[in-house]
Design an enzyme around this catalytic site. Structure first.
Site, PDB file in Angstrom:
ATOM      1  N   ARG B 119      -0.872  29.255  -5.271  1.00 53.61           N
ATOM      2  CA  ARG B 119      -0.579  27.952  -4.636  1.00 53.61           C
ATOM      3  C   ARG B 119      -1.814  27.070  -4.487  1.00 53.61           C
ATOM      4  NH1 ARG B 119       2.481  31.295  -1.073  1.00 53.61           N
ATOM      5  NH2 ARG B 119       4.668  31.402  -1.703  1.00 53.61           N
ATOM      6  N   LYS B 141      -4.628  14.160 -12.200  1.00 52.95           N
ATOM      7  CA  LYS B 141      -3.386  14.407 -12.926  1.00 52.95           C
ATOM      8  C   LYS B 141      -3.565  15.642 -13.782  1.00 52.95           C
ATOM      9  CE  LYS B 141      -0.852  10.120 -13.798  1.00 52.95           C
ATOM     10  NZ  LYS B 141      -0.346   9.305 -14.919  1.00 52.95           N
ATOM     11  N   GLU B 183     -10.138   3.729 -23.925  1.00 50.37           N
ATOM     12  CA  GLU B 183      -9.880   3.813 -22.483  1.00 50.37           C
ATOM     13  C   GLU B 183     -10.981   3.089 -21.691  1.00 50.37           C
ATOM     14  OE1 GLU B 183      -7.180   5.079 -20.992  1.00 50.37           O
ATOM     15  OE2 GLU B 183      -6.225   6.169 -22.635  1.00 50.37           O
ATOM     16  N   LYS B 225     -11.667   3.761 -12.440  1.00 49.94           N
ATOM     17  CA  LYS B 225     -10.501   4.641 -12.322  1.00 49.94           C
ATOM     18  C   LYS B 225     -10.433   5.226 -10.916  1.00 49.94           C
ATOM     19  CE  LYS B 225      -7.585   8.155 -14.116  1.00 49.94           C
ATOM     20  NZ  LYS B 225      -7.168   9.026 -15.213  1.00 49.94           N
ATOM     21  N   GLU B 235       0.688   7.769  -7.999  1.00 50.10           N
ATOM     22  CA  GLU B 235       1.305   6.866  -8.962  1.00 50.10           C
ATOM     23  C   GLU B 235       2.595   6.253  -8.452  1.00 50.10           C
ATOM     24  OE1 GLU B 235       1.932   8.623 -12.822  1.00 50.10           O
ATOM     25  OE2 GLU B 235       1.284   6.774 -13.770  1.00 50.10           O
ATOM     26  N   ARG B 239      -1.510   2.640  -9.399  1.00 52.28           N
ATOM     27  CA  ARG B 239      -1.980   3.520 -10.469  1.00 52.28           C
ATOM     28  C   ARG B 239      -1.292   3.243 -11.801  1.00 52.28           C
ATOM     29  NH1 ARG B 239      -3.770   9.730  -9.599  1.00 52.28           N
ATOM     30  NH2 ARG B 239      -4.335  10.187 -11.727  1.00 52.28           N
ATOM     31  N   ASN B 243      -1.719   2.587 -17.098  1.00 50.12           N
ATOM     32  CA  ASN B 243      -0.905   2.788 -18.297  1.00 50.12           C
ATOM     33  C   ASN B 243      -0.887   1.563 -19.214  1.00 50.12           C
ATOM     34  OD1 ASN B 243      -0.071   5.483 -17.787  1.00 50.12           O
ATOM     35  ND2 ASN B 243       1.323   4.693 -16.208  1.00 50.12           N
ATOM     36  N   HIS B 246      -0.099   1.834 -22.842  1.00 48.00           N
ATOM     37  CA  HIS B 246       0.439   3.185 -23.040  1.00 48.00           C
ATOM     38  C   HIS B 246       1.907   3.194 -23.434  1.00 48.00           C
ATOM     39  CE1 HIS B 246      -3.356   4.443 -21.425  1.00 48.00           C
ATOM     40  NE2 HIS B 246      -3.022   5.717 -21.415  1.00 48.00           N
ATOM     41  N   HIS B 250       2.410   5.291 -26.479  1.00 51.70           N
ATOM     42  CA  HIS B 250       3.246   6.498 -26.516  1.00 51.70           C
ATOM     43  C   HIS B 250       4.295   6.408 -27.612  1.00 51.70           C
ATOM     44  CE1 HIS B 250       2.282   7.764 -22.093  1.00 51.70           C
ATOM     45  NE2 HIS B 250       1.443   8.294 -22.950  1.00 51.70           N
ATOM     46  N   HIS B 263      -4.575   9.975 -29.195  1.00 48.59           N
ATOM     47  CA  HIS B 263      -4.004   9.244 -28.062  1.00 48.59           C
ATOM     48  C   HIS B 263      -4.746   7.925 -27.824  1.00 48.59           C
ATOM     49  CE1 HIS B 263      -2.305   8.419 -24.121  1.00 48.59           C
ATOM     50  NE2 HIS B 263      -3.509   8.402 -23.592  1.00 48.59           N
TER      51      HIS B 263
END
Lengths: 356, 356
Positions: B119, B141, B183, B225, B235, B239, B243, B246, B250, B263
């Site tokens: 955990r 993330k 980025e 960031k 998010e 946040r 993207n 993106h 994507h 990417h």
């Protein structure tokens, strides 16, 4: 209805305890939920699935049913993948809500699925065993097992609500009730001597599932657990006291093979051993050790541990995941209703083991 | 050395950016750590494993090496299980620390392993690609992929430190550098027009990896960031601006098959498309659309998207996991250095797609 409020850094939420609560589940589904994933197992779903589906119908949201196999041996990564497959095949998004209908296995794995799916979606615990009502559904511990240890993979992740219907307890067997009551009396032992004495007085009514007595026992257990969890969500300190009886109990479960004794039965017997160790190490009065033993017997749990060599016990306890850096640490009772966490040397542990 | 402090509800931690930082890793290992699990892949480990092991030796702690296969296709539950197996076989406990040495794949999966193991145990990010240094290693993330979608299973889980050694960038290929720089310039576009213009002026020095220029670019990217993440760890709002580019990016990755374009390359091209959409929807000046396109070209990313029918684009974008309740939402630039999240109707999207 009783309402117990849980406040933790990871989230604040209510626990509702009442007769007939299953029919009111729609109240816990947020208005902005896109879809509901109802996770259960075939046994529980056969009993309560229709009631729950009817209750959720009033939300007018799509309900996706996910049935997972029944049993602790399925609380693993394969079943977790099965849940993720179902959630993604049904295109659930971040605003979906999981409803976990079942005992500790369903709650633990569904909660962990909620914690991980798209990095966390909301979930509602609907525990259907006494043990899960007073223990695993409160506090946000979620997990699956690994071949090398129980609950090794998991998260601290809080539900948005816990819905406890005490009517469902009527379908439990006597052993399951005893196992659940073991955790109930545990809260008295570690935090609340008054509640402990109430349990002694009401032991017969508890085992007979007398509704008003059960409702109070569940409510008070949730309050006491919520208090502990709110002080220490991530088990860095106080929360460890919830493991009273668990070091011996886990050894019993592991040594006999998981499932031979129910978890609560092993904890019940483990509390007697931990009380005896408390008498040796921190002065619990002998008559209070006897009270613990009598109460464990009165709720219907075994009081006699397996007859193993001391070294086998030590080995089995050393494997406990709470054993940091090799020390053997125990939750002990200096008196009834008070608890401490303390390292105990192996010689003292063996001396107490010899008493059983 | 530059230090960027990240403060989130889930934890506060420093990002250290410097030449030679790999040799100083011991500074990030807490004194009470019981064991260090160094997770890497064979490619990265062959380059930096010895340096890192030497650096960690001064902690006098046991180091367990876990090498996972190299490549995005291995960021899955099988590899995650491999990590858990190794951690448990080596009897790591709750006070163990994971060190993730590698690019985004190693960082994402190691961070998720750290989030779930017992955990949650502590972990240190040591990103070895430019992309992971400025993007995935900052902000907590973590995730693995699922056959039905990228990063579908994961957690928001913060490291205790991020250690960025800019010397390691020398072993990257030109495409990987371009992908990382995509980025970098993104942060300028969405939050900081001054930094964006600095990138325009220093584009040649950036692609040539001139050390002082790279160190500043990495530091500033991490600062920007970190600012966004500290406002919105999970998010739910701000946040989302990260993207930018993106949604189109994507779609490019999914439509061509993941791995065909890097990417960052897909995001680079996607930013040009998102800039064009911004001109259409919220008034970004045509010369600023051109600036975006020129800068993407200058850092070495593709500027021409695949030639697909509009419906294919829409389908591919609809599958994006950020598509809640079926709406197509985009991050757009009303001007350089400012960003908004806005729903755009399909007709307008198709009109812009026709420009490419």
């Amino acid at each position: 209805m009783s309402v117990v409020q849980v406040n933790t850094p990871g989230g604040n939420y209510p626990i509702h305890v009442a007769s007939g609560r299953l029919t009111q589940l729609a109240q816990s589904i947020p208005a902005d939920a896109t879809t509901i994933a109802l996770i259960s197992n075939p046994t529980v779903f056969a009993l309560y699935g229709e009631t729950v589906l009817n209750a959720l119908q009033s939300t007018e949201k799509k309900v996706v049913q996910v049935l997972i196999p029944d049993g602790e041996q399925y609380k693993n990564s394969q079943t977790l993948d099965q849940i993720f497959d179902a959630l993604l095949q049904n295109r659930l998004d971040r605003k979906a809500v999981i409803v976990a209908l079942g005992g500790g296995v369903v709650g633990d794995i569904s909660g962990f699925a909620a914690a991980c799916f798209m990095r966390g979606i909301r979930f509602v615990q609907v525990p259907t065993t006494l043990l899960s009502q007073v223990d695993s559904s409160v506090g946000g511990k979620t997990a699956i097992n690994h071949p090398l240890g129980k609950n090794m993979i998991g998260a601290f992740y809080q539900p948005i609500a816990v819905e406890i219907d005490i009517d469902v307890l009527g379908t439990l067997g006597q052993r399951e009730i005893a196992a659940g009551l073991a955790e109930v009396i545990k809260y008295g032992m570690i935090t609340d001597a008054d509640f402990l004495h109430w349990c002694v007085e009401n032991a017969a009514a508890l085992t007979a599932l007398q509704p008003d007595v059960v409702q109070y026992a569940v409510q008070r257990s949730c309050e006491l657990k919520a208090y502990v969890v709110s002080q220490d969500e991530r088990e860095s300190g106080l929360r460890a006291i919830l493991n009273f009886g668990h070091t011996f109990g886990h050894a019993i479960e592991a040594g006999l093979g998981y499932g031979e004794w129910l978890h609560g039965e092993a904890v019940g017997c483990g509390m007697i051993m931990a009380a005896a160790l408390s008498a040796e190490v921190c002065g619990l009065a002998p008559e209070h050790v006897q009270l613990v033993k009598d109460l464990v017997a009165a709720i219907g749990c075994p009081t006699q541990p397996p007859q193993w060599e001391a070294d086998k016990w030590i080995d089995l306890m050393g494997l406990d995941k709470k054993a940091e850096g090799g020390q053997l640490r125990f939750v002990l009772l200096p008196e009834l209703g008070k608890s401490v966490v303390q390292a105990v040397d192996v010689t003292t542990v063996k001396k107490v083991l010899a008493q059983f």
